[in-house]
Design a protein around this motif. Structure first.
Motif, PDB file in Angstrom:
ATOM      1  N   ALA A 118       0.854  -1.197   0.000  1.00 57.05           N
ATOM      2  CA  ALA A 118       0.000   0.000   0.000  1.00 57.05           C
ATOM      3  C   ALA A 118       0.881   1.235   0.000  1.00 57.05           C
ATOM      4  CB  ALA A 118      -0.929  -0.006   1.208  1.00 57.05           C
ATOM      5  N   GLU A 119       1.143   1.745  -1.175  1.00 55.01           N
ATOM      6  CA  GLU A 119       1.964   2.945  -1.312  1.00 55.01           C
ATOM      7  C   GLU A 119       1.058   4.152  -1.518  1.00 55.01           C
ATOM      8  OE1 GLU A 119       4.646   2.324  -4.505  1.00 55.01           O
ATOM      9  OE2 GLU A 119       5.657   0.609  -3.569  1.00 55.01           O
ATOM     10  N   GLY A 120       1.170   5.070  -0.620  1.00 52.93           N
ATOM     11  CA  GLY A 120       0.343   6.263  -0.734  1.00 52.93           C
ATOM     12  C   GLY A 120      -0.823   6.237   0.245  1.00 52.93           C
ATOM     13  N   HIS A 121      -1.324   7.448   0.530  1.00 53.31           N
ATOM     14  CA  HIS A 121      -2.389   7.603   1.509  1.00 53.31           C
ATOM     15  C   HIS A 121      -3.676   6.905   1.075  1.00 53.31           C
ATOM     16  CE1 HIS A 121      -4.449   9.431   4.863  1.00 53.31           C
ATOM     17  NE2 HIS A 121      -5.375   9.936   4.059  1.00 53.31           N
ATOM     18  N   TRP A 122      -4.011   6.958  -0.213  1.00 55.54           N
ATOM     19  CA  TRP A 122      -5.263   6.373  -0.706  1.00 55.54           C
ATOM     20  C   TRP A 122      -5.278   4.849  -0.515  1.00 55.54           C
ATOM     21  CZ3 TRP A 122     -10.097   6.794  -1.840  1.00 55.54           C
ATOM     22  CH2 TRP A 122     -10.719   5.873  -2.672  1.00 55.54           C
ATOM     23  N   LEU A 123      -4.193   4.194  -0.895  1.00 56.89           N
ATOM     24  CA  LEU A 123      -4.154   2.742  -0.765  1.00 56.89           C
ATOM     25  C   LEU A 123      -4.121   2.311   0.709  1.00 56.89           C
ATOM     26  CD1 LEU A 123      -1.735   1.605  -3.625  1.00 56.89           C
ATOM     27  CD2 LEU A 123      -4.226   1.461  -3.523  1.00 56.89           C
TER      28      LEU A 123
END
Length: 252
Positions: free
Chosen positions: A144-149
């Protein structure tokens, strides 16, 4: 046999037997002795009948709550599985494909394997739990890379936990029901309540028989209702797996 017809046959059969016993008891008993029992028998009948009414009401309300809870938990479980599937669509393959496969497989397992066993009061196997555990591992190991993921991963985990809790509640309800001790108390209490009017005396036999028959019919009807409510997955008010069917259709 139709549920209502079966209930009527039970009520009518027991009432007929008790009516025949009442006629025999009045014909061969002493009216004077029964008249002298009215006051004392009335006090005892009030206590016995009141206690039995309280226990019966408690059991009925508890079973009705269980049936409602099973329906609510089933809907929550199915919707949570759909939510897990939707949350996982934000991930790339192979995570997305694995989650989609497992969620569909889990719903199919509940619908086609577990529910028929629950209707027949059989134990379900561990296949459903294993699929939830596989889902947990796939989601936990998903990159999960990034805030959304990260948010999507957290949402999928939370919804999976909701499904786990709802599933546990559903299976707990299947193993509940009315205990043997409670059935013994209900049946024996009903028998005592039905036989107590035999101790009362009166000048006319027809009103006495009507009273005995109405009381016995009411007690039999309540016991029949408890029997039908005992297993929320079968009987007269069985919960259907419509929530899982709808969820599976949405994922297809």
């Amino acid at each position: 046999m139709n549920l209502y017809l079966s209930g009527l046959l039970w009520v009518a059969g027991v009432a007929a037997v008790v009516a025949a016993l009442a006629v025999l008891f009045r014909r061969f008993g002493s009216d004077e002795e029964r008249l002298s029992n009215n006051e004392s028998a009335g006090l005892v009948f009030t206590i016995v009948g009141g206690l039995h009414a309280v226990v019966t009401a408690f059991v009925l309300i508890s079973l009705l709550d269980t049936v409602k809870s099973v329906g609510d938990d089933s809907t929550k479980e199915a919707n949570s599985i759909v939510a897990v599937n939707w949350a996982a669509t934000s991930f790339a393959d192979p995570v997305r494909g694995k989650v989609e496969e497992l969620t569909r497989s889990y719903l199919g397992t509940v619908l086609n394997d577990e529910w028929p066993k629950l209707r027949q009061e059989q134990d379900v196997d561990e296949d459903g739990w294993q699929k939830l555990d596989e889902l947990r591992k796939v989601i936990a190991e998903a990159p999960a890379e990034g805030h959304w993921l990260e948010n999507r991963k957290t949402e999928a985990s939370n919804q999976l936990w909701e499904a786990y809790q709802a599933r546990q509640s559903r299976l707990d309800a299947a193993s509940g029901g009315v205990s043997t001790v409670m059935w013994f108390a209900l049946i024996l209490g009903a028998v005592m309540s039905a036989l107590f009017p035999f101790l009362f005396g009166g000048p006319k036999i027809i009103p006495h028989i009507v009273i005995v028959v109405i009381l016995t019919a009411a007690l039999t009807l309540l016991l029949f209702a408890i029997y039908q409510l005992e297993n929320p997955f079968s009987g007269g008010v069985k919960v259907d797996p419509d929530a899982f069917s709808s969820a599976l259709d949405r994922l297809r």
